[in-house]
Structures are given as structure tokens and as C-alpha cells.
Design an enzyme around this catalytic site. Sequence first.
Site, PDB file in Angstrom:
ATOM      1  N   ARG A 198      78.380  16.930  59.087  1.00  0.00           N
ATOM      2  CA  ARG A 198      78.988  17.960  59.936  1.00  0.00           C
ATOM      3  C   ARG A 198      78.411  17.960  61.357  1.00  0.00           C
ATOM      4  NH1 ARG A 198      81.661  21.842  56.452  1.00  0.00           N
ATOM      5  NH2 ARG A 198      81.185  21.217  54.345  1.00  0.00           N
ATOM      6  N   GLU A 231      67.985  16.827  49.114  1.00  0.00           N
ATOM      7  CA  GLU A 231      67.538  18.215  48.869  1.00  0.00           C
ATOM      8  C   GLU A 231      68.105  19.189  49.889  1.00  0.00           C
ATOM      9  OE1 GLU A 231      63.288  17.879  48.674  1.00  0.00           O
ATOM     10  OE2 GLU A 231      63.350  17.156  46.605  1.00  0.00           O
ATOM     11  N   LYS A 232      68.743  18.677  50.943  1.00  0.00           N
ATOM     12  CA  LYS A 232      69.354  19.601  51.906  1.00  0.00           C
ATOM     13  C   LYS A 232      70.377  20.486  51.198  1.00  0.00           C
ATOM     14  CE  LYS A 232      72.612  18.795  55.136  1.00  0.00           C
ATOM     15  NZ  LYS A 232      73.501  19.950  54.997  1.00  0.00           N
ATOM     16  N   GLN A 264      73.243  22.462  45.281  1.00  0.00           N
ATOM     17  CA  GLN A 264      74.080  21.419  44.678  1.00  0.00           C
ATOM     18  C   GLN A 264      73.242  20.548  43.732  1.00  0.00           C
ATOM     19  OE1 GLN A 264      77.238  18.881  46.592  1.00  0.00           O
ATOM     20  NE2 GLN A 264      75.539  17.468  46.843  1.00  0.00           N
ATOM     21  N   HIS A 316      71.985   9.540  54.289  1.00  0.00           N
ATOM     22  CA  HIS A 316      72.594   8.718  53.237  1.00  0.00           C
ATOM     23  C   HIS A 316      71.874   7.367  53.132  1.00  0.00           C
ATOM     24  CE1 HIS A 316      76.241  11.250  54.399  1.00  0.00           C
ATOM     25  NE2 HIS A 316      76.067  11.521  53.133  1.00  0.00           N
ATOM     26  N   GLY A 371      81.263  10.241  52.803  1.00  0.00           N
ATOM     27  CA  GLY A 371      81.428   9.436  54.014  1.00  0.00           C
ATOM     28  C   GLY A 371      80.826  10.096  55.237  1.00  0.00           C
ATOM     29  N   SER A 430      73.317  15.755  58.885  1.00  0.00           N
ATOM     30  CA  SER A 430      74.471  16.162  58.087  1.00  0.00           C
ATOM     31  C   SER A 430      75.709  15.540  58.722  1.00  0.00           C
ATOM     32  CB  SER A 430      74.587  17.690  58.149  1.00  0.00           C
ATOM     33  OG  SER A 430      75.881  18.097  57.764  1.00  0.00           O
ATOM     34  N   HIS A 465      75.221   8.829  57.502  1.00  0.00           N
ATOM     35  CA  HIS A 465      74.163   8.969  58.506  1.00  0.00           C
ATOM     36  C   HIS A 465      72.839   8.533  57.891  1.00  0.00           C
ATOM     37  CE1 HIS A 465      73.301  12.458  56.128  1.00  0.00           C
ATOM     38  NE2 HIS A 465      74.463  13.015  56.421  1.00  0.00           N
TER      39      HIS A 465
HETATM   40  O1  PAF Z   1      77.015  16.138  48.842  1.00  0.00           O
HETATM   41  C1  PAF Z   1      78.132  15.597  48.966  1.00  0.00           C
HETATM   42  O2  PAF Z   1      78.374  14.805  49.877  1.00  0.00           O
HETATM   43  C2  PAF Z   1      79.233  15.949  47.976  1.00  0.00           C
HETATM   44  O3  PAF Z   1      79.160  17.271  47.591  1.00  0.00           O
HETATM   45  C3  PAF Z   1      79.270  15.014  46.755  1.00  0.00           C
HETATM   46  C4  PAF Z   1      77.999  15.131  45.918  1.00  0.00           C
HETATM   47  C5  PAF Z   1      79.449  13.581  47.217  1.00  0.00           C
HETATM   48  C6  PAF Z   1      80.448  15.386  45.857  1.00  0.00           C
HETATM   49  O4  PAF Z   1      81.665  15.286  46.527  1.00  0.00           O
END
Ligand code: PAF
Length: 276
Positions: A186, A147-148, A152, A37, A31, A184, A34
Amino acid sequence: MTLIKTIEELKTVLFRIRSNGKSIGFVPTMGALHKGHVSLLQRARNENEVVVCSIFVNPIQFNNPDDLKKYPRTLDKDVELIKSIADVIFAPEPEEVYPELPNEKFDFGALGSVMEGAYRPGHFNGVATIVSRLFNWIKPDKAYFGEKDYQQLAIIREMVRQKKIPVEIIGCPTVREESGLAVSSRNQRLSDEEKIIAANIYRILQEAKKNSDLPVNNIKELVTSEIGKIKEFKLEYFEIADAKTLQPVSKVTKGNTIACIALYLGEVRLIDEIIL
Ligand code: PAF
């Protein structure tokens, strides 16, 4: 667009979609959506017949309770932003996802023990737990990640390989503000003044790239010194690593080496990356 809160309803809706032979593109998020996404969702829209977005602040991937508490939660605004792109928004409550304490254990070896893995113990286990559950419920054909969060993305690819999950993982370039600041969720916690300061992260990463002919230690010194000049920054790590294995390298191989950084600006932890 359908907003779904329960796993049962999600499975029913997606079963119908899959039975009709439709392809599913999936964007998992926490959530506070931005334009990063939105770009993932738009790519999913272009490449699939049905687009699913999950919005769930996953408590088990936060190793700092304060960070979890302060993570922005803006569901109504998020739905408004993406309702014309996503067909299904899955926004469960934590009790729905974790009726019992989760006990999945993942081992990503060296890939998971460097950088974010070293500074955020348990973080990737939490990410892999939620993403594998979501993949299992949604069964997407393709899933999209920015890719940021470079490490992950590598961890998700590895998890899919280990567990033989039939999904194509698609990494998408980091979206930036005009200033260069990586977008981000954040960033919502930064003041306008802090956003200007934060833009120095990418400026300094670009400096590192310009100097990628130097020995790795010299590039590291240069970045550490540049970051040190900005009193609001508290550097957590700056690493130069192989872009696939994420293990530290002593020499840059152009196009195959990544520089990753994590730092605090006030209380907000920011990460960024650049391929050297
Ligand atoms: O990148 C994120 O926002 C989170 O790590 C994800 C992949 C949704 C898992 O909670």
C-alpha cells in the site's frame, strides 16, 4: 523460474517436485512485491529445496470495493524482482481460483473478532479461504508470513490448527524503511511527502513501548494524542493486547503484549505493530 496460471499445471509441476522428495517453501502474496516479500522468499530459499510464491489479489478479502480496485497490480515487475529467488510463481486469474462463489465458513472466535476482524467484516474469512485453498493445491512443508499483519498470522496458525493442515507456519519480522515505516504494498499509493508523514506511525509505537510501564489506558491516551497531532492521520484503532490471544489487556507484560494500530493517511489504510 516457471510462471504458472492454472491450478492443473501447478498441481502437475508440484507433484513431480514432491515425488522427487524435495521440500517446498511457500510465500503467498497479493503482488506489488517489495523488500518485505523478498525477505520472506529469501528465508524460504534458505530453508527449502523449492520455493513457490503465489501472486493473487484476493477479491474476497477486501471489504471495500474501492480498495480492491486501487490495489496495485504489477505482475511483470514482480516476476522480474523475484525470478532469481522463486522456482515457481503461481499467478492465477480470479475465475481460476473462484469458478463458483466460494462458500467456506471459518470461525476464529475471539481471535477473529477484534481489531482487523472488527473493522473489516469478512476479511479473515476471505484470507482463510484463499490460504487454505493454496495450501491444499501446493501442499508446502513451510509457509512464510510477515509479522506486520500480526493478526493475520495468528489467524493462519489457528486455521492450520483447526483444519489439521500439515504445514509449518513461520512468522518473519516486519521489514522497515530506514525511516521506520513498515514496508507494505500500500505504500506505493503514498506520495514521498506522505511516506515521511507515515514514518510517524512507528515513531509513536516506539513511544508507546518506551512508556509500557504506564497503565494501558495512559499508553492509549498518549498514542491517541500523538496521532491526533498529525492532521493527515485518521485513527481507526490502537489496541494493546495479549500477543497470543489478541484480547485486550489492562496491564503490559513485557515481551508478551502487542500494540497494534490501523489508520488512514488520505485514502490509504496502513497498519503496524510493536511488541511492548
Ligand atoms: O498478506 C497478504 O498479502 C494476503 O492477505 C495473503 C496472505 C496473500 C492472502 O491473500
